[in-house]
Design an enzyme around this catalytic site. Sequence first.
Site, PDB file in Angstrom:
ATOM      1  N   ASP A  95       1.166  -1.257  -0.323  1.00  0.00           N
ATOM      2  CA  ASP A  95       0.076  -0.012  -0.018  1.00  0.00           C
ATOM      3  C   ASP A  95       0.876   1.476   0.001  1.00  0.00           C
ATOM      4  O   ASP A  95       2.035   0.894  -0.181  1.00  0.00           O
ATOM      5  CB  ASP A  95      -1.248  -0.404   1.604  1.00  0.00           C
ATOM      6  N   SER A  96       0.382   2.660   0.064  1.00  0.00           N
ATOM      7  CA  SER A  96       1.176   4.011  -0.326  1.00  0.00           C
ATOM      8  C   SER A  96       1.519   4.121   1.079  1.00  0.00           C
ATOM      9  O   SER A  96       2.574   4.950   0.919  1.00  0.00           O
ATOM     10  CB  SER A  96       0.744   4.499  -0.907  1.00  0.00           C
ATOM     11  N   GLY A  97       1.147   3.859   2.561  1.00  0.00           N
ATOM     12  CA  GLY A  97       1.417   3.884   3.750  1.00  0.00           C
ATOM     13  C   GLY A  97       0.485   5.970   3.597  1.00  0.00           C
ATOM     14  O   GLY A  97       0.122   6.495   5.011  1.00  0.00           O
ATOM     15  N   GLY A  98      -0.363   6.046   3.078  1.00  0.00           N
ATOM     16  CA  GLY A  98      -1.176   7.537   3.256  1.00  0.00           C
ATOM     17  C   GLY A  98      -2.265   6.664   4.718  1.00  0.00           C
ATOM     18  O   GLY A  98      -2.187   7.664   5.241  1.00  0.00           O
ATOM     19  N   PHE A  99      -2.342   5.013   4.872  1.00  0.00           N
ATOM     20  CA  PHE A  99      -3.877   5.020   5.868  1.00  0.00           C
ATOM     21  C   PHE A  99      -2.919   5.262   6.947  1.00  0.00           C
ATOM     22  O   PHE A  99      -3.611   6.174   7.993  1.00  0.00           O
ATOM     23  CB  PHE A  99      -4.289   4.244   5.195  1.00  0.00           C
ATOM     24  N   ASP A 149      -2.208   8.537  -1.483  1.00  0.00           N
ATOM     25  CA  ASP A 149      -3.531   9.463  -1.365  1.00  0.00           C
ATOM     26  C   ASP A 149      -3.746   9.807   0.242  1.00  0.00           C
ATOM     27  O   ASP A 149      -2.807   9.757   0.879  1.00  0.00           O
ATOM     28  CB  ASP A 149      -4.853   8.601  -2.072  1.00  0.00           C
ATOM     29  N   GLN A 191     -11.396   7.950  -4.156  1.00  0.00           N
ATOM     30  CA  GLN A 191     -12.114   8.622  -3.055  1.00  0.00           C
ATOM     31  C   GLN A 191     -13.178   9.268  -3.367  1.00  0.00           C
ATOM     32  O   GLN A 191     -14.013   8.819  -4.443  1.00  0.00           O
ATOM     33  CB  GLN A 191     -10.981   9.359  -2.354  1.00  0.00           C
ATOM     34  N   ASP A 268      -8.495  -7.146   1.199  1.00  0.00           N
ATOM     35  CA  ASP A 268      -7.220  -7.156   2.025  1.00  0.00           C
ATOM     36  C   ASP A 268      -8.209  -7.048   3.873  1.00  0.00           C
ATOM     37  O   ASP A 268      -8.690  -6.276   3.429  1.00  0.00           O
ATOM     38  CB  ASP A 268      -6.229  -7.082   1.894  1.00  0.00           C
ATOM     39  N   CYS A 306     -13.759 -27.566   8.300  1.00  0.00           N
ATOM     40  CA  CYS A 306     -12.702 -26.700   6.798  1.00  0.00           C
ATOM     41  C   CYS A 306     -11.597 -27.632   6.938  1.00  0.00           C
ATOM     42  O   CYS A 306     -11.430 -28.820   7.401  1.00  0.00           O
ATOM     43  CB  CYS A 306     -12.801 -26.015   7.306  1.00  0.00           C
ATOM     44  N   CYS A 311      -7.401 -27.401  11.261  1.00  0.00           N
ATOM     45  CA  CYS A 311      -8.233 -28.314  11.653  1.00  0.00           C
ATOM     46  C   CYS A 311      -8.409 -29.977  11.647  1.00  0.00           C
ATOM     47  O   CYS A 311      -9.209 -30.461  12.266  1.00  0.00           O
ATOM     48  CB  CYS A 311     -10.003 -27.574  10.319  1.00  0.00           C
ATOM     49  N   HIS A 337      -6.261 -20.756  10.651  1.00  0.00           N
ATOM     50  CA  HIS A 337      -7.865 -21.773  10.173  1.00  0.00           C
ATOM     51  C   HIS A 337      -8.243 -20.330   9.590  1.00  0.00           C
ATOM     52  O   HIS A 337      -9.112 -20.517   8.360  1.00  0.00           O
ATOM     53  CB  HIS A 337      -8.159 -21.952  11.457  1.00  0.00           C
TER      54      HIS A 337
END
Length: 379
Positions: A95-99, A149, A191, A268, A306, A311, A337
């Site tokens: 990711d860009s690091g923005g968040f 962003d 956005q 993700d 599963c 499991c 799991h």
Amino acid sequence: MSRYFSFELLHVDKNSKARCGIIHTPHGDVYTPMFMPVGTLATVKYLSPDELYEIGSQVILANTYHCWLRPGVDVVSNAGTLHTFMNYKRPMLTDSGGFQVFSLAENRKISEEGVSFKSHLDGTPLFLSPEKSIEIQNKLGADIIMSFDECPPYPCSYEYMKQSVERTLRWAKRGKDAHKNEQQALFGICQGGEFTDLRKFSTEETVKLDFDGYSIGGTALGESKKVMHQMIEDTVRYLPEDKPRYLMGVGTPEDLFEGVLRGVDMFDCVLPTRIARHGSVMTSFGKINIKKKEYEFDLSPLDSNCDCPTCKNYTKSYLRHLYRCDEGLGKRLLSLHNLRFLLKLSEDIRKAIMEDRLIEFKKEFMKKYGQGTPTTLIK
């Protein structure tokens, strides 16, 4: 545009906007819709690459902001790329690091040039611009990288969101101009918050810049599900069909279904591993907490449906014991799991799309899972 990256659309569900495709990358092909495990610090917590291969992981995500601070770009570059540094042989995304800048940093100052802030680790002054974010990601070497962003808070005023969208578009162009690694695909981020006209403007203008794929930003920030679904639809309707669509930070079964039904290809979230570390387990019949006393003598697996290593080999009784003793093995086994649960769900969703029965499959799954609401799609 990267000549090493492409998206192949295989099938669109007859009853919704859900679609199956293949993303071709330098480190292999991946099938969509897909869920991507998050490896924030160049590791999916408690799990090795071999374990991720075993449970069907395709792409994993690493975080630009965190890898920039630790171990540092020079350390990764010394090994080659993130792939060689952490020995992950399949595709990766950063990711860009923005968040993180907007969620972790205190006393940040936004300017046209970028963002000035302090490290959440030790208070060191830092500055991140669109060019710097792309430079870091070029060196980290993931197959897919993201534009820098601003992630505006929810809620915020229309005036603030409009200014933020316009600045993010200018940053997107600067980042695209700075992108130097042709083996990496660069995604733009759309956005606009909850404002339909700003979503339209942001998406249309971002598409004009001609990125390799597009992300839907600004969701899962505290808004209602109804508002989030509207945000997705207000973005997807203006995205091209021949590029992948990525909804960032979403990872519950219901959210995967709702995103896929609206035409999203990639997801993700840290959720499955984070809740696993606290003893919370996703199963075919809903979530359970393994620390409860009712599982003390329970010799059944977490989920009889599963096929994950946990499991296949361990009982609820043993897993409860590990959590009560705070043993790391318990966190590792539950993380395996929960990730396999979402990866298998993605596989089943792809199959249902190819058979034009996704809406029916969602109803069947959510009835057992014990959550979910009827899907109302805007045509």
